[in-house]
Every structure is written in C-alpha cells, then in structure tokens.
Motif scaffolding. Structure first.
Motif, short mmCIF file in Angstrom:
data_model
loop_
_atom_site.label_atom_id
_atom_site.label_comp_id
_atom_site.label_asym_id
_atom_site.label_seq_id
_atom_site.Cartn_x
_atom_site.Cartn_y
_atom_site.Cartn_z
N LEU A 1 0.84 -1.19 0.00
CA LEU A 1 0.00 0.00 0.00
C LEU A 1 0.88 1.24 0.00
O LEU A 1 1.89 1.29 0.69
N GLU A 2 0.47 2.25 -0.78
CA GLU A 2 1.26 3.47 -0.89
C GLU A 2 0.33 4.67 -1.01
O GLU A 2 -0.67 4.61 -1.71
N LEU A 3 0.68 5.76 -0.31
CA LEU A 3 -0.05 7.01 -0.41
C LEU A 3 0.86 8.04 -1.08
O LEU A 3 2.00 8.22 -0.66
N VAL A 4 0.32 8.70 -2.10
CA VAL A 4 1.07 9.70 -2.85
C VAL A 4 0.19 10.94 -3.00
O VAL A 4 -0.97 10.82 -3.40
N ALA A 5 0.74 12.10 -2.68
CA ALA A 5 0.02 13.36 -2.87
C ALA A 5 0.45 13.98 -4.19
O ALA A 5 1.62 13.94 -4.56
N GLY A 6 -0.52 14.54 -4.90
CA GLY A 6 -0.23 15.22 -6.15
C GLY A 6 -0.81 16.62 -6.12
O GLY A 6 -1.86 16.86 -5.53
N GLU A 7 -0.11 17.53 -6.76
CA GLU A 7 -0.62 18.90 -6.94
C GLU A 7 -0.36 19.30 -8.39
O GLU A 7 0.78 19.38 -8.83
N LEU A 8 -1.45 19.51 -9.12
CA LEU A 8 -1.38 19.84 -10.54
C LEU A 8 -1.81 21.29 -10.72
O LEU A 8 -2.92 21.67 -10.35
N PRO A 9 -0.92 22.13 -11.27
CA PRO A 9 -1.26 23.55 -11.45
C PRO A 9 -2.43 23.75 -12.42
O PRO A 9 -2.72 22.89 -13.25
N PRO A 10 -3.09 24.91 -12.34
CA PRO A 10 -4.19 25.21 -13.25
C PRO A 10 -3.74 25.12 -14.71
O PRO A 10 -2.66 25.58 -15.06
N GLY A 11 -4.55 24.48 -15.54
CA GLY A 11 -4.27 24.37 -16.97
C GLY A 11 -3.28 23.29 -17.33
O GLY A 11 -3.06 23.01 -18.51
N ALA A 12 -2.66 22.63 -16.34
CA ALA A 12 -1.65 21.60 -16.63
C ALA A 12 -2.32 20.24 -16.84
O ALA A 12 -3.41 19.98 -16.34
N ALA A 13 -1.62 19.39 -17.59
CA ALA A 13 -2.09 18.03 -17.85
C ALA A 13 -0.90 17.09 -17.92
O ALA A 13 0.18 17.49 -18.38
N ILE A 14 -1.12 15.86 -17.45
CA ILE A 14 -0.08 14.83 -17.50
C ILE A 14 -0.75 13.54 -17.97
O ILE A 14 -1.79 13.16 -17.45
N ALA A 15 -0.11 12.87 -18.92
CA ALA A 15 -0.65 11.60 -19.44
C ALA A 15 0.32 10.47 -19.10
O ALA A 15 1.54 10.67 -19.09
N TYR A 16 -0.25 9.31 -18.80
CA TYR A 16 0.53 8.12 -18.49
C TYR A 16 0.02 6.96 -19.35
O TYR A 16 -1.18 6.81 -19.53
N PRO A 17 0.94 6.10 -19.82
CA PRO A 17 0.50 4.94 -20.62
C PRO A 17 -0.10 3.87 -19.72
O PRO A 17 0.15 3.82 -18.51
N ALA A 18 -0.87 2.99 -20.32
CA ALA A 18 -1.52 1.90 -19.58
C ALA A 18 -0.50 1.07 -18.82
O ALA A 18 -0.80 0.58 -17.72
N SER A 19 0.70 0.93 -19.35
CA SER A 19 1.72 0.11 -18.68
C SER A 19 2.08 0.65 -17.31
O SER A 19 2.56 -0.10 -16.46
N SER A 20 1.83 1.93 -17.05
CA SER A 20 2.10 2.51 -15.73
C SER A 20 1.13 1.98 -14.67
O SER A 20 1.37 2.16 -13.48
N TYR A 21 0.04 1.37 -15.11
CA TYR A 21 -1.01 0.94 -14.18
C TYR A 21 -1.12 -0.57 -14.07
O TYR A 21 -2.03 -1.07 -13.43
N ALA A 22 -0.20 -1.30 -14.70
CA ALA A 22 -0.25 -2.76 -14.64
C ALA A 22 0.08 -3.23 -13.22
O ALA A 22 0.91 -2.64 -12.54
N PHE A 23 -0.59 -4.24 -12.76
CA PHE A 23 -0.33 -4.91 -11.49
C PHE A 23 -0.65 -4.06 -10.25
O PHE A 23 -0.15 -4.34 -9.17
N ILE A 24 -1.43 -2.99 -10.41
CA ILE A 24 -1.80 -2.18 -9.26
C ILE A 24 -3.27 -1.80 -9.32
O ILE A 24 -3.89 -1.87 -10.39
#
Length: 184
Positions: free
Chosen positions: A106-129
């Motif tokens: 188990l892991e907790l991660v905080a994120g803060e994304l500035p206004p107007g910003a976007a980040i994309a991740y591929p499906a492989s980033s989500y495998a096994f979780i």
C-alpha cells in the motif's frame, strides 16, 4: 543536480542495466528517444512526469514504485518534513511520497497539478496495481481510455483495468489530490 535527481538518474541507469538492456532497447520499449534517456541518466536533463511514466512502464513498474526505489527503504514512520517531493519541470506538477518507503503493498502519494496543466501516463504505468484518486481541493478531469470523469473536492475515483490515462486541471487553482496505490 540535486540529490534526488542524481539518485533518480542512477536508478534509471541501474534498472536498465539490471535487465541487460542497451539505451536502444529501452528507447524502443518506452518510446523515449535514446538521446533523451542518455541525457537523463547522465543528469543533464530532468525528466518530465510523462517521460518517467513511459520509462517506468517499460520496466514494468509504476511511477510511484520507481520513485520509491530511490527513497529510503525500511521506514515505518515518515514525518511530514521528510516526505520527498519531485517537481515535473514541464508542467509544475508536484508529487510527494507520503507513505514510509517500505516494501508494503500500500502506498499514499500526494499530487498537486497547477491550473491548466495536464499529465498523461501509458496503460503500462497501471499494470499490477489498483488505484484510487481522492480530490482534496480544486478540480480534476481524469481521462481513463475514452472516459473522462470530472472530480470535485471530496470525490474519490477507483481506476478500472489498465488503460492510457490523463490528469488535467481545468480549474483556476491547483488540483490537490491523494492517490492510494495497492499492489495486486
């Protein structure tokens, strides 16, 4: 180059070398150019969240897992002042590792994304979780495959099967959220 960036460069090189991959091998698997990977590994370039997502996916790791590997292991308590953070040089996104850097599921991660910003991740980033996103403040549009869900403060979204994902902030202020990651 700060200490975290230096350890990140070493970890990326170590992950690649542990698999016996050349720079070309990693470039083909990740879609990141050989030249950029080389610059990152030498500490001459600071990788964006998107690039780290592609590289970690090629290694079969989540971005959080990759970053956790460079943080202190074996902790049971991580004080607020000791929680490492990383800033994406392209978008200003800030990722803060809240959980102790043990080898738990188990892991907790905080994120803060500035206004107007976007980040994309591929499906492989989500495998096994499994992941859930809990929006604390601001607005967050989360695109999972073709589905876009707008999150408002207090909303919590559980991600479905691995697919390409995109975090974007349509609001006037920062989007602050917590991601809970459970390994399958």
């Amino acid at each position: 180059m700060d200490d975290l960036a230096s350890r990140l460069a070493e970890r990326l090189r170590g992950e690649r070398e542990a698999r016996g991959w050349s720079l070309n091998d990693l470039a083909e698997r990740s879609g990141v150019s050989r030249a950029m990977i080389s610059r990152i590994e030498r500490g001459e370039a600071s990788p964006t969240a998107v690039l780290l997502g592609r590289l970690s996916g090629a290694f079969g790791l989540t971005l959080s897992n990759l970053l956790a590997r460079i943080e202190s292991a074996g902790e049971r308590l991580r004080r607020a002042g000791d929680q490492p953070s990383w800033r994406d040089p392209e978008t200003g996104f800030i990722r803060r590792a809240i959980s102790p850097a043990g080898n738990g599921d188990l892991e907790l991660v905080a994120g803060e994304l500035p206004p107007g910003a976007a980040i994309a991740y591929p499906a492989s980033s989500y495998a096994f979780i499994r992941q859930q996103i809990w929006l604390q403040s601001g607005l967050l549009d989360f695109q999972e495959g073709e589905t876009v869900t707008r999150l408002e403060p207090g909303d919590c979204l559980e991600l479905g099967p691995p697919s390409d994902c995109r975090f974007s902030n349509p609001g006037p202020g920062p989007a602050r959220y917590l991601v809970v990651v459970a390994r399958r």
